[in-house]
Design a protein around this motif. Structure first.
Motif, PDB file in Angstrom:
ATOM      1  N   GLU A 191      -8.481   1.628  -1.717  1.00 40.84           N
ATOM      2  CA  GLU A 191      -8.267   2.836  -1.041  1.00 40.84           C
ATOM      3  C   GLU A 191      -8.552   2.431   0.533  1.00 40.84           C
ATOM      4  O   GLU A 191      -9.676   2.166   0.765  1.00 40.84           O
ATOM      5  CB  GLU A 191      -8.928   3.884  -1.422  1.00 40.84           C
ATOM      6  N   ASP A 192      -7.642   2.734   1.329  1.00 45.43           N
ATOM      7  CA  ASP A 192      -7.633   2.575   2.676  1.00 45.43           C
ATOM      8  C   ASP A 192      -8.014   3.959   3.317  1.00 45.43           C
ATOM      9  O   ASP A 192      -8.143   4.871   2.907  1.00 45.43           O
ATOM     10  CB  ASP A 192      -6.485   2.027   3.616  1.00 45.43           C
ATOM     11  N   ASP A 193      -8.236   4.028   4.554  1.00 42.78           N
ATOM     12  CA  ASP A 193      -8.785   5.232   5.325  1.00 42.78           C
ATOM     13  C   ASP A 193      -7.687   6.281   5.297  1.00 42.78           C
ATOM     14  O   ASP A 193      -7.933   7.469   5.799  1.00 42.78           O
ATOM     15  CB  ASP A 193      -9.289   4.927   6.883  1.00 42.78           C
ATOM     16  N   GLU A 194      -6.617   6.087   4.978  1.00 43.33           N
ATOM     17  CA  GLU A 194      -5.324   7.122   4.969  1.00 43.33           C
ATOM     18  C   GLU A 194      -5.083   7.334   3.381  1.00 43.33           C
ATOM     19  O   GLU A 194      -3.991   8.043   3.301  1.00 43.33           O
ATOM     20  CB  GLU A 194      -4.150   6.698   5.697  1.00 43.33           C
ATOM     21  N   PRO A 232       0.800  -1.166  -0.137  1.00 42.53           N
ATOM     22  CA  PRO A 232       0.165  -0.022  -0.227  1.00 42.53           C
ATOM     23  C   PRO A 232       0.793   1.242  -0.086  1.00 42.53           C
ATOM     24  O   PRO A 232       2.019   1.263   0.757  1.00 42.53           O
ATOM     25  CB  PRO A 232      -0.773  -0.225   1.237  1.00 42.53           C
ATOM     26  N   ARG A 233       0.548   2.134  -0.908  1.00 39.76           N
ATOM     27  CA  ARG A 233       1.292   3.448  -1.176  1.00 39.76           C
ATOM     28  C   ARG A 233       0.551   4.621  -1.149  1.00 39.76           C
ATOM     29  O   ARG A 233      -0.794   4.776  -1.632  1.00 39.76           O
ATOM     30  CB  ARG A 233       2.324   3.544  -2.136  1.00 39.76           C
ATOM     31  N   PRO A 234       0.991   5.549  -0.414  1.00 44.47           N
ATOM     32  CA  PRO A 234      -0.053   6.727  -0.523  1.00 44.47           C
ATOM     33  C   PRO A 234       0.172   7.622  -1.922  1.00 44.47           C
ATOM     34  O   PRO A 234       1.060   7.533  -2.414  1.00 44.47           O
ATOM     35  CB  PRO A 234       0.769   8.066   0.531  1.00 44.47           C
ATOM     36  N   VAL A 235      -0.813   8.260  -2.306  1.00 41.49           N
ATOM     37  CA  VAL A 235      -0.894   8.990  -3.366  1.00 41.49           C
ATOM     38  C   VAL A 235       0.189   9.839  -3.744  1.00 41.49           C
ATOM     39  O   VAL A 235       0.609   9.754  -4.778  1.00 41.49           O
ATOM     40  CB  VAL A 235      -2.406   9.562  -3.854  1.00 41.49           C
ATOM     41  N   VAL A 236       0.865  10.561  -2.951  1.00 42.76           N
ATOM     42  CA  VAL A 236       1.768  11.477  -3.060  1.00 42.76           C
ATOM     43  C   VAL A 236       2.951  10.568  -3.616  1.00 42.76           C
ATOM     44  O   VAL A 236       3.856  11.196  -4.517  1.00 42.76           O
ATOM     45  CB  VAL A 236       2.187  12.391  -1.638  1.00 42.76           C
ATOM     46  N   PHE A 241      -3.437   3.273  -1.629  1.00 39.09           N
ATOM     47  CA  PHE A 241      -3.796   2.501  -2.278  1.00 39.09           C
ATOM     48  C   PHE A 241      -3.157   1.122  -2.516  1.00 39.09           C
ATOM     49  O   PHE A 241      -1.687   1.130  -2.379  1.00 39.09           O
ATOM     50  CB  PHE A 241      -3.913   2.981  -3.870  1.00 39.09           C
ATOM     51  N   SER A 242      -3.731   0.189  -2.736  1.00 33.54           N
ATOM     52  CA  SER A 242      -3.204  -1.238  -3.041  1.00 33.54           C
ATOM     53  C   SER A 242      -3.836  -1.991  -4.154  1.00 33.54           C
ATOM     54  O   SER A 242      -5.053  -1.502  -4.547  1.00 33.54           O
ATOM     55  CB  SER A 242      -3.194  -2.096  -1.766  1.00 33.54           C
ATOM     56  N   LEU A 243      -3.176  -3.227  -4.472  1.00 33.34           N
ATOM     57  CA  LEU A 243      -4.039  -3.709  -5.492  1.00 33.34           C
ATOM     58  C   LEU A 243      -5.088  -4.969  -5.098  1.00 33.34           C
ATOM     59  O   LEU A 243      -4.685  -5.278  -4.022  1.00 33.34           O
ATOM     60  CB  LEU A 243      -2.951  -4.539  -6.271  1.00 33.34           C
ATOM     61  N   THR A 244      -6.206  -5.014  -5.650  1.00 34.63           N
ATOM     62  CA  THR A 244      -6.990  -5.921  -5.496  1.00 34.63           C
ATOM     63  C   THR A 244      -6.466  -7.262  -6.377  1.00 34.63           C
ATOM     64  O   THR A 244      -5.811  -7.111  -7.107  1.00 34.63           O
ATOM     65  CB  THR A 244      -8.563  -5.558  -6.033  1.00 34.63           C
ATOM     66  N   ALA A 245      -7.233  -8.192  -5.936  1.00 33.97           N
ATOM     67  CA  ALA A 245      -7.207  -9.445  -6.734  1.00 33.97           C
ATOM     68  C   ALA A 245      -7.352  -9.256  -8.356  1.00 33.97           C
ATOM     69  O   ALA A 245      -6.523  -9.811  -9.257  1.00 33.97           O
ATOM     70  CB  ALA A 245      -7.878 -10.571  -6.342  1.00 33.97           C
ATOM     71  N   MET A 246      -8.279  -8.226  -8.559  1.00 32.65           N
ATOM     72  CA  MET A 246      -8.396  -8.221 -10.122  1.00 32.65           C
ATOM     73  C   MET A 246      -7.183  -7.106 -10.556  1.00 32.65           C
ATOM     74  O   MET A 246      -6.640  -7.217 -11.861  1.00 32.65           O
ATOM     75  CB  MET A 246      -9.882  -7.520 -10.118  1.00 32.65           C
ATOM     76  N   GLY A 247      -6.982  -6.111  -9.710  1.00 29.34           N
ATOM     77  CA  GLY A 247      -5.831  -5.356  -9.996  1.00 29.34           C
ATOM     78  C   GLY A 247      -4.690  -5.868 -10.331  1.00 29.34           C
ATOM     79  O   GLY A 247      -3.975  -5.745 -11.196  1.00 29.34           O
ATOM     80  N   ARG A 248      -4.363  -7.149  -9.775  1.00 32.88           N
ATOM     81  CA  ARG A 248      -3.126  -7.722 -10.080  1.00 32.88           C
ATOM     82  C   ARG A 248      -2.807  -8.004 -11.307  1.00 32.88           C
ATOM     83  O   ARG A 248      -1.890  -8.044 -11.900  1.00 32.88           O
ATOM     84  CB  ARG A 248      -2.825  -8.913  -9.138  1.00 32.88           C
ATOM     85  N   LEU A 249      -4.081  -8.204 -12.245  1.00 37.71           N
ATOM     86  CA  LEU A 249      -3.737  -8.472 -13.595  1.00 37.71           C
ATOM     87  C   LEU A 249      -3.311  -7.363 -14.537  1.00 37.71           C
ATOM     88  O   LEU A 249      -2.986  -7.691 -15.791  1.00 37.71           O
ATOM     89  CB  LEU A 249      -5.396  -8.865 -14.017  1.00 37.71           C
ATOM     90  N   LEU A 250      -3.288  -6.126 -13.777  1.00 37.49           N
ATOM     91  CA  LEU A 250      -2.791  -5.006 -14.681  1.00 37.49           C
ATOM     92  C   LEU A 250      -1.005  -5.196 -14.326  1.00 37.49           C
ATOM     93  O   LEU A 250      -0.470  -4.416 -15.054  1.00 37.49           O
ATOM     94  CB  LEU A 250      -3.161  -3.885 -14.013  1.00 37.49           C
ATOM     95  N   ARG A 251      -0.598  -5.894 -13.499  1.00 41.63           N
ATOM     96  CA  ARG A 251       0.865  -5.993 -13.315  1.00 41.63           C
ATOM     97  C   ARG A 251       1.686  -6.521 -14.615  1.00 41.63           C
ATOM     98  O   ARG A 251       1.053  -7.463 -15.132  1.00 41.63           O
ATOM     99  CB  ARG A 251       1.261  -6.696 -12.228  1.00 41.63           C
ATOM    100  N   ARG A 252       2.647  -6.065 -15.233  1.00 36.89           N
ATOM    101  CA  ARG A 252       3.257  -6.282 -16.508  1.00 36.89           C
ATOM    102  C   ARG A 252       3.845  -7.728 -16.208  1.00 36.89           C
ATOM    103  O   ARG A 252       4.422  -8.231 -17.485  1.00 36.89           O
ATOM    104  CB  ARG A 252       4.182  -5.392 -17.036  1.00 36.89           C
TER     105      ARG A 252
END
Length: 337
Positions: free
Chosen positions: A72-75, A40-44, A78-89
């Protein structure tokens, strides 16, 4: 407005705005956001890594998180969902190259002329660019490589279903005609260590195929052949595979390709067409819209079962079995007639 009408209104509104989601996904893919989210990483941080405006990037990622691509968490991390992992190259089934290909500028321009195709039956991409999609990709090597990458990851994702739908173990030699960089042939050879393969492709594609086959440890059982399937197809195989090839072409061109395959096919050999079969009326939107894409972009078409039978018969093949091999695809087994 009653409840039913309200639901229909919302559905049609979502359809009308569908391009917004695809473009948002394409921008995230171009920026490589998924590859940056090992934790998980902040948008900045993400904005600094991608050279983007942090507030604007936040709005993009928030929108994609709302449809399940990111979380998106409370802070506001952002992190990847199971679906989002399919975007990794680096994912073997990565959808990243397909997203960037389908949302490339030339595709947007062609789809903007869908009305031209509907009015005339012509190819909107040719109308827009003045050349067909294959020549456009030859002129723009980056787009050609992106197409190859998209086909490679699609074929890799299709392979388990295809291998389950058809017994390739009964053959000694399998030829993949127009097989791109060899992802399907690689999977077939890896699953059947006794098999040998032939990959027939355009000369500019074969070096990338050689690297793929070598990386999988099957290069010693594969022969690479320069091929224009409108002119000639290599002989000597027990089975000829055509994955998502014939749907790229109208019936006259597809029949010409099939006649070349028929000329190379021994009486005991099999042709395995791995392609979509259009479903019944009012069903199968995946294939129906793929057919529309063929109209706009490649100039080909998807076909119903009777249309497949007629096309194959016109080139001297008789359809034996049609076995589903995953969403929107089947293995059509045909024999020389």
């Amino acid at each position: 407005m009653d409840g039913t009408a309200a639901r229909h209104h919302a559905t049609l509104m979502a359809v009308a705005r569908g391009y917004q989601r695809s473009q948002a996904l394409a921008v995230a893919a171009e920026l490589g956001i998924a590859d940056l989210l090992t934790e998980p990483r902040p948008v900045v941080d993400l904005a600094a890594a991608t050279g983007t405006d942090a507030p604007a990037l936040y709005r993009l990622l928030r929108a994609l998180a709302s449809i399940g691509v990111f979380h998106e968490d409370d802070e506001q991390r952002f992190s990847l969902t199971a679906m989002g992992r399919l975007l990794r190259r680096d994912h073997p089934w990565s959808i990243d190259p397909a997203v960037r290909m389908f949302c490339a500028d030339y595709q947007w321009r062609a789809w903007g002329e869908l009305g031209y195709s509907v009015r005339t039956g012509g190819n909107a991409l040719v109308h827009t660019l003045g050349t067909d999609v294959w020549e456009h990709r030859r002129r723009d090597p980056a787009q050609g490589e992106l197409f190859d990458a998209a086909m490679r990851t699609m074929a890799t994702s299709y392979a388990p279903g295809v291998l389950a739908a058809h017994d390739f173990g009964k053959y000694a030699v399998v030829a993949d005609i127009g097989g791109g960089t060899g992802a399907m042939l690689t999977a077939i050879l890896a699953a059947h260590p006794h098999l040998h393969g032939i990959l027939a492709e355009q000369p500019e594609v074969l070096p990338r195929a050689a690297r793929q086959l070598a990386a999988a440890g099957v290069a010693d059982r594969a022969r690479l052949v320069e091929c224009d399937f409108f002119d000639e197809v290599p002989t000597g195989a027990d089975a000829y595979v055509m994955l998502r090839v014939l749907h790229d072409w109208p019936d006259d061109a597809a029949a010409q390709i099939l006649r070349r395959v028929r000329a190379a096919t021994a009486p005991t050999a099999r042709l395995l067409v791995i392609d979509a079969v259009v479903g019944p009326p009012n069903e199968d939107p995946q294939t129906a819209f793929l057919d529309l894409m063929m109209l706009v972009s490649a100039g080909g078409r998807e076909r119903t079962e009777p249309e497949w039978r007629d096309l194959l018969a016109s080139a001297g093949f008789r359809v034996g079995t049609i076995v589903p091999a995953g969403p929107g695809r089947s293995v059509i087994e045909a024999v020389p007639d």
